[in-house]
Design a protein around this motif. Structure first.
Motif, short mmCIF file in Angstrom:
data_model
loop_
_atom_site.label_atom_id
_atom_site.label_comp_id
_atom_site.label_asym_id
_atom_site.label_seq_id
_atom_site.Cartn_x
_atom_site.Cartn_y
_atom_site.Cartn_z
N ASN A 109 42.56 33.32 40.23
CA ASN A 109 41.58 34.26 40.85
C ASN A 109 41.96 35.81 40.62
O ASN A 109 43.23 36.43 41.29
CB ASN A 109 41.76 34.43 42.76
CG ASN A 109 40.97 34.69 43.36
OD1 ASN A 109 40.39 35.44 43.05
ND2 ASN A 109 41.11 34.14 45.24
N PHE A 110 41.41 36.38 39.49
CA PHE A 110 42.05 37.55 38.89
C PHE A 110 41.69 38.15 40.02
O PHE A 110 42.79 39.51 39.57
CB PHE A 110 41.65 37.66 37.34
CG PHE A 110 40.62 37.30 36.66
CD1 PHE A 110 39.66 38.63 36.93
CD2 PHE A 110 39.79 36.46 37.31
CE1 PHE A 110 38.19 39.17 36.89
CE2 PHE A 110 38.45 36.19 36.97
CZ PHE A 110 38.01 37.55 36.71
N TYR A 111 40.34 38.19 40.60
CA TYR A 111 39.93 39.58 40.42
C TYR A 111 40.86 40.28 41.54
O TYR A 111 40.78 42.28 41.71
CB TYR A 111 38.73 39.48 41.46
CG TYR A 111 38.03 40.75 42.08
CD1 TYR A 111 37.18 41.07 41.20
CD2 TYR A 111 37.67 40.87 43.04
CE1 TYR A 111 36.32 42.23 41.13
CE2 TYR A 111 36.88 41.99 43.70
CZ TYR A 111 35.64 42.46 42.57
OH TYR A 111 34.85 44.06 43.38
N PRO A 112 41.86 39.75 42.68
CA PRO A 112 41.83 40.68 43.41
C PRO A 112 42.99 41.38 42.42
O PRO A 112 43.59 42.75 43.79
CB PRO A 112 42.62 39.82 44.47
CG PRO A 112 41.92 38.95 44.83
CD PRO A 112 41.58 38.69 43.13
N TRP A 113 43.29 41.64 41.38
CA TRP A 113 44.76 42.36 41.00
C TRP A 113 44.82 43.46 40.96
O TRP A 113 45.38 44.62 41.44
CB TRP A 113 44.66 41.83 39.59
CG TRP A 113 44.98 40.73 38.75
CD1 TRP A 113 45.85 40.21 39.64
CD2 TRP A 113 44.82 40.98 37.48
NE1 TRP A 113 45.84 38.71 38.71
CE2 TRP A 113 45.28 39.04 37.18
CE3 TRP A 113 44.62 41.41 36.13
CZ2 TRP A 113 45.53 38.83 35.99
CZ3 TRP A 113 44.39 40.58 35.02
CH2 TRP A 113 44.97 39.77 34.79
N ARG A 114 43.08 44.37 41.08
CA ARG A 114 43.02 45.31 41.38
C ARG A 114 43.47 46.11 43.01
O ARG A 114 43.99 47.42 42.48
CB ARG A 114 41.61 45.96 41.27
CG ARG A 114 40.47 45.63 42.48
CD ARG A 114 39.13 45.22 42.18
NE ARG A 114 39.61 44.72 40.70
CZ ARG A 114 38.80 44.31 39.77
NH1 ARG A 114 37.40 45.38 39.81
NH2 ARG A 114 38.53 43.38 38.57
N PHE A 115 43.91 45.30 43.24
CA PHE A 115 43.71 45.53 44.90
C PHE A 115 45.81 46.05 45.05
O PHE A 115 45.83 46.80 45.68
CB PHE A 115 43.70 45.00 45.91
CG PHE A 115 42.31 44.49 46.24
CD1 PHE A 115 41.70 45.65 47.42
CD2 PHE A 115 41.18 43.40 45.76
CE1 PHE A 115 40.02 45.68 47.85
CE2 PHE A 115 40.17 43.99 45.76
CZ PHE A 115 39.58 44.58 46.60
N LEU A 116 46.41 44.90 44.31
CA LEU A 116 47.78 44.88 44.71
C LEU A 116 48.14 46.37 43.07
O LEU A 116 48.69 47.18 43.74
CB LEU A 116 48.56 44.15 44.12
CG LEU A 116 49.76 44.51 43.47
CD1 LEU A 116 50.95 44.35 45.12
CD2 LEU A 116 50.59 42.90 43.30
N ILE A 117 47.06 46.11 42.22
CA ILE A 117 48.01 47.21 41.21
C ILE A 117 47.62 48.87 42.13
O ILE A 117 47.59 50.20 41.88
CB ILE A 117 47.28 47.60 40.10
CG1 ILE A 117 47.83 45.89 39.30
CG2 ILE A 117 47.41 48.63 38.89
CD1 ILE A 117 47.14 45.51 38.56
#
Ligand code: MGD
Ligand code: MGD
Ligand code: SF4
Ligand code: MO
Length: 747
Positions: A109-117
């Motif tokens: 589920n790679f999409y949520p990365w942007r939220f952590l970053i």
């Protein structure tokens, strides 16, 4: 009634389209989706076993807080409240450099990365550690120098190629290109095409190759220098292409002058005639190249990537049919720019904006005032995935705050202060396409988009990762008061009015642009129930406001509602929608160097290339008497999926985690098939069963990665990263997992 739902596989980066059968809110079966223009009915064993990933005994249902040696269930309010209070205090006392993010492999589920970053960025830290950096940092570095962008990739045009040359990639097992097995066997079977595999062992891909160069492990630099020297001496290079598209050709000639090719190939344990023939074929055909971990996680990692780019450039194989096309973004973290962050202790610059997991233990476990004190992990399991579990255990034990956003109680979550339960790919809205361009057999790089919708409901209080980090951002005071217009239009059900309100707000408040994902999540996300779907929608709007560049939209009107139309089409067609076609004739225009030419001469590599000589390399390759064997630490094969398949039942009846050893070595050292042994390295030791097999080359042993997981309280298989030392790395931080000196002892 049988219910099949369309989705995509999340077990590797290829993301084949699938249909899953759902019964009583459980995925019970998966099959390939024949309607998909991306995967065209392709699937592999891992995709078939998807249900083991989704449903397993380690799934997390509620937020957890560590109290003593145990976890206690807490409410979301308490979790968000306590984490944000602790983080505020830590940032106040120690500044933003004490905070780091860690994101994983890009599977699942790679999409949520942007939220952590985005969350960590907004708090002022640039310390983003990523799995990508642990495999590709060398390539990023090399492409930064040669192509002017660290995130430009050279993707093989395997549909039109008549020769694929493979360095250290076992695509028959690992995929890494769409429909890999179909593509590779297709090339192999075609009498007019050549598959050349450069791999020390008879890998599954080497087995079907027309030519297999079984070089000695760790000697790719010598081989590549030899190949380039041959091509230059024999005048096999493409002068016309070089004149038009390459800079630095004259300047690199002295690097190869007088290089003793025959002596070099002897060290590589290869025949000159065979290598010569490969060079001839490569320069005369519509050839392409594919490389992977066999060279990326190996000696001279970054420099070898550099030589690969030089080879492609002088043979005129970049941006041409059947060659390697430029795909990806324009990003360059300039190590000479003082604004580029570097790690405090190990002094490694960000590459493509991220840092290598190999150095994180050192960055935490020290006594500097600016050491890392809080880490937020999402979609990664560093305690099994990254080098040196022992160093990680010690370092993570010193953190003031470790927060792990996970779907399971991973080995890393087990050390956390707070564990935040996420929705899995199959319980959330998550776009499927971002990393690998979808290439179909229509003959060009199509841009196809797919959006996954929830196919099962959560069974606890899991939230979408996007929502979790929005709650945290809000609690940290990062979301200033938002106007009523955003809430009211979000609730109106009319996406057009929301779009207009959002554009209006961001035009008035450009200072909040970088908080857009969180603003959208808090308004439209809350109203519609999905932070990720809401963001996907606004992402498409943004794209349609931009000029499409090469990817001209196909079949959609170009008016103001284009983004909305594309969005609706994608939601209605989970099997994939063609949203653009790349103009490959303009592909070389993507080269991002100042003069637009592929730059093959860089001062940074000069000393190193000159220093690659047969005698010196031979000395460096000499085995240490204490560690006579070479461990290939990590094999990507049909029975692992990084650490994402925790329930060992999916491999029942198989021998998934063994020490593969060549029959010659078994005889030499007196081991037999099935015997339990101890493997010892500089980093530690691990017990494992021997499998005597021709899969391993003599002198080399292999352990897969992704095992040693503690599933439902019981450890199964060996943890290969107990054996890898975090300091065994390239100058950019890439681990040398394919070159780990070891010895094996009977138990
Ligand atoms: N020694 C050695 N080690 C290796 C390798 C090797 O060859 N040798 N290979 C390396 C490579 S190339 C890679 S890419 C890394 C990958 O290693 P990691 O970056 O650790 O990634 P994964 O094992 O793919 O997944 C990590 C975690 O993501 C969780 N996850 C799955 N879905 C979701 C979700 O929807 N939300 C959230 N929040 N979490 C989710 C999984 O439960 C899992 O615990 O391993 C590396 N480790
Ligand atoms: N089934 C399965 N598939 C996966 C994964 C998984 O865990 N399981 N993980 C996915 C991920 S995240 C990744 S990054 C990819 C990795 O995909 P690959 O890079 O294809 O994986 P490896 O098994 O490391 O294969 C690399 C090859 O390099 C060879 N090699 C070893 N040493 C040398 C050397 O010195 N020189 C050369 N030229 N070759 C060498 C090895 O023998 C091996 O055949 O796989 C992906 N696909
Ligand atoms: S190739 Fe990758 S995406 Fe396709 S089915 Fe296999 S694991 Fe899933
Ligand atoms: Mo990977």
């Amino acid at each position: 009634m049988e219910e099949w739902k369309k989705t995509t596989c999340a077990i590797c980066g290829i993301r084949c389209s699938l249909e899953v059968k759902v019964e009583n809110n459980r995925i019970v079966k998966a099959r390939p989706d024949k309607d998909s223009p991306v995967s065209e009915g392709y699937i592999c064993r891992k995709g078939m076993n998807l249900a083991y990933h989704q449903h397993n005994a380690d799934r997390l249902l509620y937020p957890l807080k560590r109290v003593g040696n145990k976890f206690e269930r807490i409410s979301w309010d308490q979790a968000i409240g306590e984490i944000s209070e602790k983080l505020k205090k830590l940032l106040q006392d120690h500044g933003p450099r004490s905070l780091a993010s860690m994101v994983g492999g890009g599977e699942f589920n790679f999409y949520p990365w942007r939220f952590l970053i985005g969350f960590v960025d907004a708090l002022g830290s640039r310390y983003h550690y990523s799995a990508g950096n642990q495999e590709f940092a060398g390539r990023y570095w090399a492409h930064g120098l040669t192509l002017g962008s660290q995130l430009l990739e050279l993707v093989p045009d395997y549909k039109h190629t008549d020769m694929m040359m493979v360095f250290g990639w076992n695509g028959m097992m690992s995929h890494q290109i769409p429909q890999a097995r179909r593509v590779l066997t297709g090339i192999s079977k075609d009498p007019d095409k050549l598959l050349v595999v450069i791999d020390p062992r008879r890998s599954e891909t080497a087995k079907i190759a027309d030519i297999h160069l079984a070089l000695r492990p760790g000697t790719d630099a010598l081989l590549l220098k030899s190949m380039i020297a041959i091509i230059l001496r024999e005048g096999l290079y493409d002068q016309e292409y070089i004149d038009r598209h390459v800079s630095g050709f004259q300047e690199i000639l002295p690097w190869f002058d007088g290089f003793d090719v025959k002596a070099a190939l002897k060290v590589c344990e290869l025949e000159y005639d065979q290598v010569f023939r490969v060079c001839q074929e490569f320069t005369k055909r519509q050839s392409c190249l594919r490389d992977d971990l066999g060279i990326l996680m190996n000696r001279h990692s970054a420099f070898v990537s550099y030589l690969l780019a030089v080879l492609l450039a002088i043979c005129g194989r970049i941006g041409v049919p059947g060659g390697n096309y430029l795909v990806g973004e324009k990003i360059y973290s300039d190590p000479n720019d003082p604004r580029t962050w570097r790690t405090a202790v190990t002094d490694i610059p960000a590459i493509a904006g991220t840092f290598p997991p190999n150095v994180m233990p050192e960055e935490i476990d020290n006594d500097r005032p600016d050491r890392i004190r809080s880490v937020f992990v999402m979609g990664a399991n560093p305690l099994r995935s990254y080098a040196d579990t022992t160093a990680y255990e010690k370092a993570f034990g010193r953190l003031d705050l470790l927060v792990v956003a996970e779907i399971v109680m991973s080995e890393t979550a087990a050390l956390a202060h707070y564990v935040l339960p996420c929705r899995s790919t199959y319980e959330s809205w998550s776009p499927a396409d971002a990393i690998i361009p979808s290439t179909t057999n229509r003959g060009f790089l199509d841009v196809i988009s797919r959006m996954r919708r929830p196919v099962v409901e959560v069974e606890g209080e899991q939230k979408e990762t996007g929502e979790i980090f929005t709650l945290l951002a809000d609690a940290m005071g990062l979301l200033s008061a938002l106007p009523d217009s955003l809430y009211s239009t979000a609730g109106s059900g009319d996406l057009r009015t929301y779009r207009d309100a959002l554009i209006h707000y961001l035009t008035e408040h450009p200072e909040n642009l970088n908080m857009t994902p969180f603003i959208v999540a808090k308004t439209l996300g809350n109203a519609t129930g999905s932070a990720q779907l809401a963001n996907y929608f606004t992402g498409l709007l943004q794209r349609s406001r931009m000029k499409q560049g090469e990817a001209a939209r196909v079949g959609f009107d170009t008016g103001p509602d284009q983004g909305l139309a594309v969005y609706k089409a994608i939601i209605d067609h989970p099997e994939g929608v063609l949203v653009g076609v790349q103009d490959l004739a303009k592909n070389l225009g993507r080269v991002a160097t100042k003069d637009g030419r592929i730059r093959i001469h860089a001062a940074e590599v000069e000393d190193w290339i000159k220093g690659i000589k047969p005698d010196d390399e031979e000395k460096r390759l000499e085995a240490d008497a204490a560690f006579p064997l070479l461990l290939m630490a990590g094999r990507h094969m049909d029975m692992n999926a990084n650490t994402g398949m925790r329930n060992p039942a999916w491999n029942e009846g198989k021998r998934p985690c063994t020490l593969a050893m060549n029959p010659a070595d078994a005889e030499k050292y007196g081991f037999s098939d099935g015997q339990m042994v101890k493997v010892i390295t500089e980093a530690g030791e691990e017990t494992i069963e021997v499998e005597v097999t021709g899969d391993a080359r003599a002198g080399q042993v292999i352990i897969p990665h992704g095992f040693g997981l503690v599933y439902d309280g019981v450890k199964y298989g060996a943890n290969v990263n107990r054996l890898t030392k975090n300091t065994n790395r390239d100058f950019v931080g890439t681990p040398m997992h394919r070159y780990v000196p070891c010895r094996v002892e009977a138990l």
